[in-house]
Every structure is written in C-alpha cells, then in structure tokens.
Design a protein around this motif. Structure first.
Motif, PDB file in Angstrom:
ATOM      1  N   ALA A  21       0.829  -1.202   0.000  1.00 20.95           N
ATOM      2  CA  ALA A  21       0.000   0.000   0.000  1.00 20.95           C
ATOM      3  C   ALA A  21       0.866   1.256   0.000  1.00 20.95           C
ATOM      4  N   THR A  22       1.942   1.234   0.773  1.00 17.00           N
ATOM      5  CA  THR A  22       2.840   2.386   0.829  1.00 17.00           C
ATOM      6  C   THR A  22       3.522   2.618  -0.512  1.00 17.00           C
ATOM      7  N   VAL A  23       3.949   1.536  -1.152  1.00 20.19           N
ATOM      8  CA  VAL A  23       4.593   1.657  -2.461  1.00 20.19           C
ATOM      9  C   VAL A  23       3.616   2.210  -3.491  1.00 20.19           C
ATOM     10  N   LEU A  24       2.357   1.778  -3.437  1.00 19.23           N
ATOM     11  CA  LEU A  24       1.355   2.306  -4.359  1.00 19.23           C
ATOM     12  C   LEU A  24       1.182   3.814  -4.180  1.00 19.23           C
ATOM     13  N   LEU A  25       1.162   4.266  -2.935  1.00 18.71           N
ATOM     14  CA  LEU A  25       1.048   5.697  -2.682  1.00 18.71           C
ATOM     15  C   LEU A  25       2.290   6.441  -3.160  1.00 18.71           C
ATOM     16  N   LEU A  26       3.446   5.827  -2.983  1.00 18.16           N
ATOM     17  CA  LEU A  26       4.686   6.450  -3.462  1.00 18.16           C
ATOM     18  C   LEU A  26       4.691   6.566  -4.986  1.00 18.16           C
ATOM     19  N   VAL A  27       4.254   5.513  -5.654  1.00 18.85           N
ATOM     20  CA  VAL A  27       4.222   5.536  -7.116  1.00 18.85           C
ATOM     21  C   VAL A  27       3.224   6.584  -7.607  1.00 18.85           C
ATOM     22  N   GLY A  28       2.051   6.621  -6.957  1.00 18.09           N
ATOM     23  CA  GLY A  28       1.041   7.577  -7.376  1.00 18.09           C
ATOM     24  C   GLY A  28       1.420   9.023  -7.111  1.00 18.09           C
ATOM     25  N   TRP A  29       2.191   9.235  -6.046  1.00 18.98           N
ATOM     26  CA  TRP A  29       2.595  10.593  -5.664  1.00 18.98           C
ATOM     27  C   TRP A  29       4.067  10.819  -5.962  1.00 18.98           C
ATOM     28  N   ARG A  30       4.558  10.092  -6.954  1.00 23.37           N
ATOM     29  CA  ARG A  30       5.991  10.155  -7.236  1.00 23.37           C
ATOM     30  C   ARG A  30       6.421  11.597  -7.526  1.00 23.37           C
ATOM     31  N   ARG A  40      10.051  14.420  -6.476  1.00 25.21           N
ATOM     32  CA  ARG A  40      11.250  14.634  -5.686  1.00 25.21           C
ATOM     33  C   ARG A  40      10.898  15.382  -4.408  1.00 25.21           C
ATOM     34  N   PRO A  41      11.116  14.761  -3.242  1.00 25.99           N
ATOM     35  CA  PRO A  41      10.792  15.447  -1.996  1.00 25.99           C
ATOM     36  C   PRO A  41      11.712  16.628  -1.743  1.00 25.99           C
ATOM     37  N   ARG A  42      11.203  17.577  -1.000  1.00 30.30           N
ATOM     38  CA  ARG A  42      12.028  18.726  -0.661  1.00 30.30           C
ATOM     39  C   ARG A  42      13.160  18.309   0.278  1.00 30.30           C
ATOM     40  N   ARG A  43      14.198  19.094   0.268  1.00 26.89           N
ATOM     41  CA  ARG A  43      15.430  18.701   0.950  1.00 26.89           C
ATOM     42  C   ARG A  43      15.236  18.544   2.459  1.00 26.89           C
ATOM     43  N   ALA A  59      15.219 -11.799   7.559  1.00 25.75           N
ATOM     44  CA  ALA A  59      14.018 -11.606   8.370  1.00 25.75           C
ATOM     45  C   ALA A  59      13.680 -10.133   8.577  1.00 25.75           C
ATOM     46  N   VAL A  60      14.692  -9.292   8.749  1.00 25.90           N
ATOM     47  CA  VAL A  60      14.423  -7.886   9.044  1.00 25.90           C
ATOM     48  C   VAL A  60      14.218  -7.051   7.788  1.00 25.90           C
ATOM     49  N   LEU A  61      14.468  -7.606   6.605  1.00 23.01           N
ATOM     50  CA  LEU A  61      14.341  -6.836   5.367  1.00 23.01           C
ATOM     51  C   LEU A  61      12.928  -6.299   5.121  1.00 23.01           C
ATOM     52  N   PRO A  62      11.849  -7.103   5.296  1.00 23.66           N
ATOM     53  CA  PRO A  62      10.511  -6.545   5.068  1.00 23.66           C
ATOM     54  C   PRO A  62      10.204  -5.363   5.985  1.00 23.66           C
ATOM     55  N   ALA A  63      10.614  -5.465   7.247  1.00 17.54           N
ATOM     56  CA  ALA A  63      10.358  -4.364   8.180  1.00 17.54           C
ATOM     57  C   ALA A  63      11.141  -3.125   7.786  1.00 17.54           C
ATOM     58  N   LEU A  64      12.395  -3.305   7.403  1.00 20.29           N
ATOM     59  CA  LEU A  64      13.205  -2.157   6.985  1.00 20.29           C
ATOM     60  C   LEU A  64      12.644  -1.531   5.714  1.00 20.29           C
ATOM     61  N   ALA A  65      12.178  -2.360   4.782  1.00 20.11           N
ATOM     62  CA  ALA A  65      11.585  -1.834   3.554  1.00 20.11           C
ATOM     63  C   ALA A  65      10.334  -1.021   3.862  1.00 20.11           C
ATOM     64  N   LEU A  66       9.522  -1.502   4.807  1.00 20.76           N
ATOM     65  CA  LEU A  66       8.325  -0.760   5.200  1.00 20.76           C
ATOM     66  C   LEU A  66       8.690   0.582   5.817  1.00 20.76           C
ATOM     67  N   ALA A  67       9.681   0.578   6.712  1.00 22.79           N
ATOM     68  CA  ALA A  67      10.090   1.820   7.366  1.00 22.79           C
ATOM     69  C   ALA A  67      10.621   2.833   6.361  1.00 22.79           C
ATOM     70  N   VAL A  68      11.491   2.378   5.471  1.00 19.59           N
ATOM     71  CA  VAL A  68      12.073   3.287   4.475  1.00 19.59           C
ATOM     72  C   VAL A  68      11.000   3.824   3.536  1.00 19.59           C
ATOM     73  N   ALA A  69      10.111   2.941   3.061  1.00 17.41           N
ATOM     74  CA  ALA A  69       9.055   3.383   2.152  1.00 17.41           C
ATOM     75  C   ALA A  69       8.109   4.366   2.831  1.00 17.41           C
ATOM     76  N   ALA A  70       7.717   4.071   4.083  1.00 18.17           N
ATOM     77  CA  ALA A  70       6.802   4.958   4.796  1.00 18.17           C
ATOM     78  C   ALA A  70       7.440   6.320   5.059  1.00 18.17           C
ATOM     79  N   LEU A  71       8.706   6.326   5.416  1.00 17.27           N
ATOM     80  CA  LEU A  71       9.382   7.598   5.688  1.00 17.27           C
ATOM     81  C   LEU A  71       9.640   8.379   4.395  1.00 17.27           C
ATOM     82  N   LEU A 116       7.790  12.999   1.036  1.00 23.01           N
ATOM     83  CA  LEU A 116       7.126  13.458  -0.173  1.00 23.01           C
ATOM     84  C   LEU A 116       5.856  14.238   0.166  1.00 23.01           C
ATOM     85  N   LEU A 117       5.064  13.713   1.098  1.00 25.08           N
ATOM     86  CA  LEU A 117       3.809  14.363   1.464  1.00 25.08           C
ATOM     87  C   LEU A 117       4.050  15.669   2.216  1.00 25.08           C
TER      88      LEU A 117
END
Length: 286
Positions: free
Chosen positions: A113-122, A124-127, A178-190, A195-196
């Motif tokens: 879900a987070t990746v879908l939002l990232l793709v839709g709102w793709r 460049r975030p502000r610095r 094991a920790v990769l999915p959690a790290l991917a979620l954290a990075v994608a959400a942040l 971006l938002l």
C-alpha cells in the motif's frame, strides 16, 4: 449540502471499528471478527466520497490491498483454532527464509500500500523533509542491526561452550533476511512522509511516520519466527509488555492500534481540498 455531514461519520465509524479490532487483539478474543474489514471499507468509502487528489487511483488502490489482506487475516471464530507445540533442542537447522516469509505475511500489505502511494505521488521530496525522515530511519535500521548482532553474539558464545547448534552463517543470513521486510516498510513509509510533507500534506505525512513505527515490532516478530533458542533483548516482542489474563496480547494490540491509526491519518490527510493541491472537481471526477 445534506450529504456533507455524513462523510465525517464514515471516518468516525472507521475509527470505532479500528478500536474494536484493537480491543479484540488485546484480549485475544475478537469483539467482532469483521471489525478491521469494516474499518478499512469505511475508510475506502470515506475516500471515494470526498475529494481525491490527482491522480485519483493511489488511495483507493492502497486501501483495496489493505482490505484484501484484512479479509485474508480475519480472526478465526472463537473455539475454531488449535494450539501447537514445538520443542527445540538447539541442534535443528535454521530455515533461512522463515523470518522473511513471516515478515512479508505480516507487513507485506502495508508495504504494498505504501509503495502504491509512493508511485502515485511520485516526485522529488524537498530537501528538509527528506533529511528529517532520513534521520528518523536511523533508529529503525539501528535497532535491526543491534538485534542481529546481539543474537549472533549470544549464539556464538553458546557455540564456544557447547557443541552442536545452528550454523552461525545460516543464522546471520536468516536474521538479515528476516528484518528486510520491516526495513523496507520503514524506508518506504518515511520516504512517503517526506514526499507528502513537501507537498503540504502534513496530516498524511504524520500518518506515514506513524506507519513507519510498525516496523519495530515487525522486526522482532520476524526474528521470533526463526525459532531461535536465544533471541537477545527484544524491546517490541510479544512479551515486551508483560501479558496478563486480562491483557494477554498487549504488544500485538498496540501494533494494530498504531497501524490502523496511521491509515486513518493517511486517508484523512490525502482526501479533501488542500491549498497546495485542490481536490478533483466533481464534474471532472464524474
């Protein structure tokens, strides 16, 4: 104008259903099995009833993914489940992919879900928001690194004292996976939060940051799925808050409450008019 007051009621009802689901998890007995499903369905109705930002598809698509996962993981009817036991002798081989599979099962929908939002709102975030969210990711990455190093150190010390036990190379590989999915979620959400925030969607950005917090208990849950005898010093495992007969699952309930709160904030912040990005006019949407 008569339909205007009804839309906030959808959000309130979604919050009530989310609270009912969290209470059911807390006491290990669902108040109502369909509470989470209805909460997400009401969020979807709330989003569709209001002004969606352009493009219109990311929010409904993300909620649809979460809704399907909620149906998949709907609590079983009371008395229909069973309990199993597994006795560990310390000499069993480690299933290298078990932790990753558990992490994807628990957090895969949130990540998608987070990746879908990232793709839709793709874009460049502000610095400044990007820098702040990068700093916010450090505790999550650091916690995962500490957990992996801590468990490996304990198992290495045990291997020096006793013969046998799992291979340390396999254990290390299993924990990293094991920790990769959690790290991917954290990075994608942040990343979504940065971006938002750069687009003025502050409430939604807060929701994305809250969603990133789910990665912490997900790290411990994924490592626990490896069935290691030694688990270091987890801070967010199921027993991090001492369970009682009245509250047998405090950590899972807190995790569920945080996750659903994040979705409420995201949907509320991503729908409706915004000074920076106005909602799609009704004549265009229709």
């Amino acid at each position: 104008m008569r339909g205007v007051p009804r839309r906030p009621l959808l959000l309130i009802a979604a919050a009530v259903c989310a609270a009912l689901h969290a209470v059911g998890v807390l006491v290990a007995h669902p108040v109502w099995r369909g509470a989470e499903v209805l909460s997400l369905a009401l969020l979807l109705a709330y989003a569709l009833a209001g002004g969606l930002p352009w493009p219109r598809w990311p929010v409904p698509a993300a909620l649809a993914v979460l809704l399907v996962d909620a149906i998949r993981t709907m609590p079983a009817a009371p008395g229909s489940g069973g309990f199993g036991w597994r006795v560990l002798d310390g000499n069993e081989p480690v299933d290298v992919t078990a932790g990753m599979e558990a992490g994807l099962s628990a957090g895969g929908a949130a990540l998608a879900a987070t990746v879908l939002l990232l793709v839709g709102w793709r874009g460049r975030p502000r610095r400044r928001p990007a820098l702040l969210t990068g700093v916010a990711a450090l505790p999550v990455v650091g916690y995962a690194a500490v957990r992996v190093a801590d468990i490996r150190r304990e198992l290495a010390a045990e291997a020096d004292s006793y013969s046998g036990g799992p291979d340390l190379t396999d254990v290390t590989s299993a924990m990293i996976l094991a920790v990769l999915p959690a790290l991917a979620l954290a990075v994608a959400a942040l990343a979504l939060a940065a971006l938002l925030a750069g687009r003025g969607r502050k409430l939604a950005a807060i929701g994305a940051v809250v969603l990133a917090l789910v990665a912490l208990p997900l790290i411990d849950a994924s490592i626990t799925a490896l069935w290691l005898r030694e688990e270091g010093t987890p801070l967010f495992a199921w027993h991090a808050i001492t369970p009682t007969s009245a509250m047998p699952q405090p950590v899972p309930a807190l995790t569920v409450a945080v996750e659903l709160t994040a979705y409420l904030l995201l949907v509320a912040g991503l729908t409706g008019a915004d000074r920076a990005e106005p909602a799609v006019p009704a004549e265009v949407a229709g």
